[in-house]
Design an enzyme around this catalytic site. Structure first.
Site, PDB file in Angstrom:
ATOM      1  N   LYS A 174       1.087  -1.127  -0.329  1.00  0.00           N
ATOM      2  CA  LYS A 174      -0.251  -0.413   0.338  1.00  0.00           C
ATOM      3  C   LYS A 174       1.027   1.184  -0.144  1.00  0.00           C
ATOM      4  O   LYS A 174       1.296   1.919   1.318  1.00  0.00           O
ATOM      5  CB  LYS A 174      -0.836  -0.314   1.060  1.00  0.00           C
ATOM      6  CG  LYS A 174      -2.267   1.047   1.119  1.00  0.00           C
ATOM      7  CD  LYS A 174      -2.280   1.884   0.591  1.00  0.00           C
ATOM      8  CE  LYS A 174      -2.001   3.280   1.515  1.00  0.00           C
ATOM      9  NZ  LYS A 174      -1.686   4.752   1.491  1.00  0.00           N
ATOM     10  N   GLY A 227       6.837   5.492   7.931  1.00  0.00           N
ATOM     11  CA  GLY A 227       5.899   6.547   8.222  1.00  0.00           C
ATOM     12  C   GLY A 227       5.957   7.540   9.764  1.00  0.00           C
ATOM     13  O   GLY A 227       6.979   7.749   9.834  1.00  0.00           O
ATOM     14  N   SER A 228       4.897   8.180   9.685  1.00  0.00           N
ATOM     15  CA  SER A 228       4.154   9.487  10.689  1.00  0.00           C
ATOM     16  C   SER A 228       4.340   8.608  11.743  1.00  0.00           C
ATOM     17  O   SER A 228       4.455   7.286  12.546  1.00  0.00           O
ATOM     18  CB  SER A 228       3.094   9.694  11.094  1.00  0.00           C
ATOM     19  OG  SER A 228       2.330   9.498  10.948  1.00  0.00           O
ATOM     20  N   GLY A 232       2.002   5.484  12.934  1.00  0.00           N
ATOM     21  CA  GLY A 232       3.013   4.587  13.500  1.00  0.00           C
ATOM     22  C   GLY A 232       1.985   3.807  14.634  1.00  0.00           C
ATOM     23  O   GLY A 232       2.281   2.013  14.841  1.00  0.00           O
ATOM     24  N   GLU A 249       9.731   2.598  10.513  1.00  0.00           N
ATOM     25  CA  GLU A 249       9.998   3.228  10.792  1.00  0.00           C
ATOM     26  C   GLU A 249      10.207   4.120  10.677  1.00  0.00           C
ATOM     27  O   GLU A 249       9.096   4.833   9.738  1.00  0.00           O
ATOM     28  CB  GLU A 249      11.204   2.171   9.367  1.00  0.00           C
ATOM     29  CG  GLU A 249      11.923   3.564   9.388  1.00  0.00           C
ATOM     30  CD  GLU A 249      12.502   4.328   9.011  1.00  0.00           C
ATOM     31  OE1 GLU A 249      12.082   5.903   9.804  1.00  0.00           O
ATOM     32  OE2 GLU A 249      12.610   5.191   7.914  1.00  0.00           O
ATOM     33  N   CYS A 283      13.854  10.538   7.142  1.00  0.00           N
ATOM     34  CA  CYS A 283      13.535  10.245   8.206  1.00  0.00           C
ATOM     35  C   CYS A 283      14.490  11.079   9.045  1.00  0.00           C
ATOM     36  O   CYS A 283      15.136  11.051  10.152  1.00  0.00           O
ATOM     37  CB  CYS A 283      12.372   9.630   8.700  1.00  0.00           C
ATOM     38  SG  CYS A 283      13.743   8.294   7.798  1.00  0.00           S
ATOM     39  N   GLU A 384       9.380  16.897  14.804  1.00  0.00           N
ATOM     40  CA  GLU A 384       9.798  16.433  13.565  1.00  0.00           C
ATOM     41  C   GLU A 384       8.818  17.306  12.112  1.00  0.00           C
ATOM     42  O   GLU A 384       7.688  17.409  12.361  1.00  0.00           O
ATOM     43  CB  GLU A 384       9.379  14.833  13.207  1.00  0.00           C
ATOM     44  CG  GLU A 384       9.908  14.323  11.531  1.00  0.00           C
ATOM     45  CD  GLU A 384       9.830  13.446  11.411  1.00  0.00           C
ATOM     46  OE1 GLU A 384       8.982  12.676  11.076  1.00  0.00           O
ATOM     47  OE2 GLU A 384      10.611  12.599  10.763  1.00  0.00           O
TER      48      GLU A 384
HETATM   49  P1  NAI Z   1       0.889   8.989   7.135  1.00  0.00           P
HETATM   50  O1  NAI Z   1       2.151   8.268   8.300  1.00  0.00           O
HETATM   51  O2  NAI Z   1      -0.006   9.188   7.455  1.00  0.00           O
HETATM   52  O3  NAI Z   1       1.772   7.329   5.767  1.00  0.00           O
HETATM   53  C1  NAI Z   1       2.765   6.716   5.734  1.00  0.00           C
HETATM   54  C2  NAI Z   1       1.316   5.771   5.093  1.00  0.00           C
HETATM   55  O4  NAI Z   1       0.711   5.278   5.697  1.00  0.00           O
HETATM   56  C3  NAI Z   1       1.087   6.168   4.004  1.00  0.00           C
HETATM   57  O5  NAI Z   1       0.784   5.227   2.696  1.00  0.00           O
HETATM   58  C4  NAI Z   1      -0.422   6.213   4.680  1.00  0.00           C
HETATM   59  O6  NAI Z   1      -1.572   5.908   3.872  1.00  0.00           O
HETATM   60  C5  NAI Z   1      -0.475   5.351   5.141  1.00  0.00           C
HETATM   61  N1  NAI Z   1      -1.175   5.190   6.734  1.00  0.00           N
HETATM   62  C6  NAI Z   1      -1.999   6.305   7.736  1.00  0.00           C
HETATM   63  N2  NAI Z   1      -2.851   5.916   7.941  1.00  0.00           N
HETATM   64  C7  NAI Z   1      -2.846   4.760   8.497  1.00  0.00           C
HETATM   65  C8  NAI Z   1      -3.728   3.855   9.396  1.00  0.00           C
HETATM   66  N3  NAI Z   1      -4.074   4.259  10.468  1.00  0.00           N
HETATM   67  N4  NAI Z   1      -3.899   2.501   9.020  1.00  0.00           N
HETATM   68  C9  NAI Z   1      -2.853   1.870   8.771  1.00  0.00           C
HETATM   69  N5  NAI Z   1      -1.739   2.798   7.054  1.00  0.00           N
HETATM   70  C10 NAI Z   1      -2.591   4.036   7.491  1.00  0.00           C
HETATM   71  O7  NAI Z   1       2.439   9.860   7.062  1.00  0.00           O
HETATM   72  P2  NAI Z   1       2.457  10.854   5.653  1.00  0.00           P
HETATM   73  O8  NAI Z   1       1.289  11.868   5.965  1.00  0.00           O
HETATM   74  O9  NAI Z   1       2.772  10.597   3.937  1.00  0.00           O
HETATM   75  O10 NAI Z   1       3.477  11.638   6.068  1.00  0.00           O
HETATM   76  C11 NAI Z   1       2.844  12.731   7.249  1.00  0.00           C
HETATM   77  C12 NAI Z   1       4.122  13.076   8.774  1.00  0.00           C
HETATM   78  O11 NAI Z   1       5.070  11.489   8.458  1.00  0.00           O
HETATM   79  C13 NAI Z   1       4.916  13.452   7.493  1.00  0.00           C
HETATM   80  O12 NAI Z   1       4.701  15.023   7.751  1.00  0.00           O
HETATM   81  C14 NAI Z   1       6.351  13.700   8.166  1.00  0.00           C
HETATM   82  O13 NAI Z   1       6.608  14.436   9.318  1.00  0.00           O
HETATM   83  C15 NAI Z   1       6.181  12.234   8.855  1.00  0.00           C
HETATM   84  N6  NAI Z   1       6.602  11.194   7.692  1.00  0.00           N
HETATM   85  C16 NAI Z   1       8.181  10.047   7.915  1.00  0.00           C
HETATM   86  C17 NAI Z   1       8.674   9.101   7.165  1.00  0.00           C
HETATM   87  C18 NAI Z   1       9.610   8.654   7.550  1.00  0.00           C
HETATM   88  O14 NAI Z   1      10.537   8.495   6.621  1.00  0.00           O
HETATM   89  N7  NAI Z   1       9.720   8.710   8.714  1.00  0.00           N
HETATM   90  C19 NAI Z   1       8.089   9.629   6.035  1.00  0.00           C
HETATM   91  C20 NAI Z   1       6.905  10.447   5.244  1.00  0.00           C
HETATM   92  C21 NAI Z   1       6.289  11.199   6.239  1.00  0.00           C
END
Ligand code: NAI
Ligand code: MG
Length: 491
Positions: A174, A227-228, A232, A249, A283, A384
């Site tokens: 996904k 992701g965030s 997470g 992560e 990240c 962050e």
């Molecule tokens: P996010 O954590 O919202 O999304 C990451 C992935 O998880 C996406 O594919 C999203 O559709 C999915 N997702 C979201 N909520 C979910 C749930 N409840 N259950 C299952 N899957 C879910 O991150 P997003 O919106 O892309 O970015 C938001 C913040 O996250 C950024 O502002 C940044 O601070 C952080 N981030 C950190 C990253 C890293 O490498 N550690 C990468 C991208 C974002």
């Protein structure tokens, strides 16, 4: 306009709702493709395909065969690296200067784990039980749900998919709703290589409509997520209900620590690379720059002068250093954090505004921004931002650097700049983070474990032990002769 379907059981299929959503080019602001809007029913179909593949032929595939397929995939990736790189630039705003090499480099993850596929060995355990032979075997978990963010879609997928397939699992992917295209293009390569149907599936859509049902699905055996920390945590909670393993992560707020004895110019470049590379959307960003007081003013001055020269603009130009912010919500989040920092009385010594100069198109550019006079309690030091915003924090002694460096909920990475080997070793030991870089920054490889301490995550990706994240061990006891000993006591 390009239009992408879902990839399930070796077929390109419409989402069951028939709906789709737009994906934008963050540089031009233009919609360039339509992505299928999957839902729980599509997740069901994909998990069913992945389960059948796991229980069918794929489950019986010899490890060496899996290795060969992964090696072939590596070759095909190299051949298609340019196209994949261009899609990451178009959909995500990543720099072609970085993607040119990175999409090619992806191949190494598949090659490395392809090589490892037939070297997963159990052991014969010297048992203390007379007459019983005991050995272990490693077994694949089953169906792995892989949920990736928008910042590095194909790289972060490789970290999950390569070891998971090498270990004999199947996958339902996904990708982020903001950057799904490169993963979908990648499915063409999966097909070309000849992975059996259902081994790798991709369902595009939103977090709550596809991600959450994937996590909750009873036939998904593990989730590998980047992701965030907020998402997470939700995934971890949902996984707990099923007692399902996860790797997470979750980003960070990494300290990049400069001592007065460091190679000055190298440290300046390291600080720049830590925060302005990839527009700060990584990240591992070294977003807290800790500078020893004796060199603080001189260091900040040089930093400003170098950052000022960064060329902002078209990510397709190899000359560009800083590209657009990938998404509109992320852009707003960065703007909000700049305001927060100003209200906290941090001193903005560079940038702090949307960038509208030469090369800017769309609305998603932010000037490289530096705040000084930051104290570690401020929100701008603790949270962050995920953008080109640096917080500079002065420190006195090595002990102070350790204390401030560790005074944070995250623990993904840390940088140390010093020419004192003893200090380098002491700092590497005392900093609580999964990766420590000394006199370098942003070095990442398929050969080396990567992951977070504390709120930065759970589990490790890359390196040879990461294949174990996708395996479970079974202990087998075989009696060499039958016995009729007292059955009411433990053997
Ligand atoms: P996010 O954590 O919202 O999304 C990451 C992935 O998880 C996406 O594919 C999203 O559709 C999915 N997702 C979201 N909520 C979910 C749930 N409840 N259950 C299952 N899957 C879910 O991150 P997003 O919106 O892309 O970015 C938001 C913040 O996250 C950024 O502002 C940044 O601070 C952080 N981030 C950190 C990253 C890293 O490498 N550690 C990468 C991208 C974002
Ligand atoms: Mg996009």
């Amino acid at each position: 306009m390009k239009s992408y379907k879902l990839y399930i059981d070796g077929e390109w299929v419409n989402s069951s709702s028939g709906k789709s959503f737009d994906t934008e080019n963050p540089y031009t602001g233009e919609v360039w493709a339509k992505i299928s809007r999957g839902n729980a029913e599509d997740v069901n179909r994909a998990v069913k395909a992945a389960s059948s593949a796991f229980q069918g032929d794929w489950g019986q595939t010899k490890p060496t065969e899996r290795g060969k397929l992964l090696n072939r995939l590596a070759e095909v990736i190299e051949k298609n690296a340019e196209i994949l790189g261009e899609i990451e630039v178009r959909d995500n705003g990543k720099l072609i200067a970085e993607m040119g090499g990175q999409t090619k480099y992806l191949a190494e993850w598949y090659r490395y784990y392809g090589g490892l596929a037939d070297k997963v060995e159990g052991s014969v355990i010297p048992s203390d039980k007379p007459g019983i032979f005991n050995f272990t075997r490693y077994e694949a978990l089953g169906v792995i749900g892989m949920i990736t963010p928008w910042n590095s879609p194909l790289l972060l997928l490789a970290w999950k998919l390569a070891p998971a397939l090498a270990a004999g699992n199947t996958a339902v992917i996904k990708p982020s709703e903001f950057t799904s295209a490169s993963t979908l293009e990648f499915m063409n390569l999966i097909e070309e290589v000849g992975f059996p149907k259902g081994v790798v599936n991709t369902v595009t859509g939103f977090g709550l409509e596809v991600g959450a049902p994937l996590v909750d699905h009873p036939n998904v055996d593990k989730i590998a997520f980047t992701g965030s920390d907020v998402s997470g945590q939700k995934i971890y909670e949902a996984a707990a209900k099923k007692i399902m393993p996860v790797t997470l992560e979750l980003g960070g707020k990494s300290p990049n620590i400069v001592f007065e004895d460091a190679d000055f110019e190298a440290a300046v470049m390291g600080a720049i690379s830590g925060i302005f590379a990839a527009t700060g959307q990584t990240c591992i960003a070294g977003s807290r720059l800790l500078v020893q007081k004796s060199i603080h003013d001189k260091f900040v001055e040089r930093l400003i002068n170098v950052a000022k020269e960064a060329k902002i603009g078209d990510p397709m130009s190899t000359e560009t250093h800083v590209g657009p912010v990938t998404t509109q919500p992320q852009y707003q989040k960065i703007i909000d954090y700049i305001e927060i920092a100003k209200k906290e009385n941090a001193k903005c010594v560079l940038g702090g505004r949307p960038y509208t100069g030469p090369g800017a198109r769309g609305r998603q550019f932010i000037e490289p921004t530096i705040f000084t006079g930051v104290t570690n309690e401020m929100r701008i030091a603790q949270e962050e931002v995920f953008g080109p915003v640096l917080s500079v924090i002065p420190f006195d002694t090595e002990e102070d650097a350790v204390r401030i460096g560790n005074d944070i909920d995250f623990g993904l990475a840390a940088g140390v700049w010093t020419n004192d080997i003893g200090r380098a070793l002491r700092m590497s030991e005392k900093l609580r983070a999964g990766t420590i870089w000394v006199n370098t920054y942003r070095a990442v490889s398929f050969t080396s474990p990567f992951g977070g301490y504390k709120r930065s995550g759970e589990g490790r990706e890359s390196g040879k032990d990461a294949i174990k994240e996708f395996l479970q061990v079974k202990s087998v006891w075989i009696a060499q002769q039958t016995s009729t000993e007292n059955p009411f006591i433990m053997r």
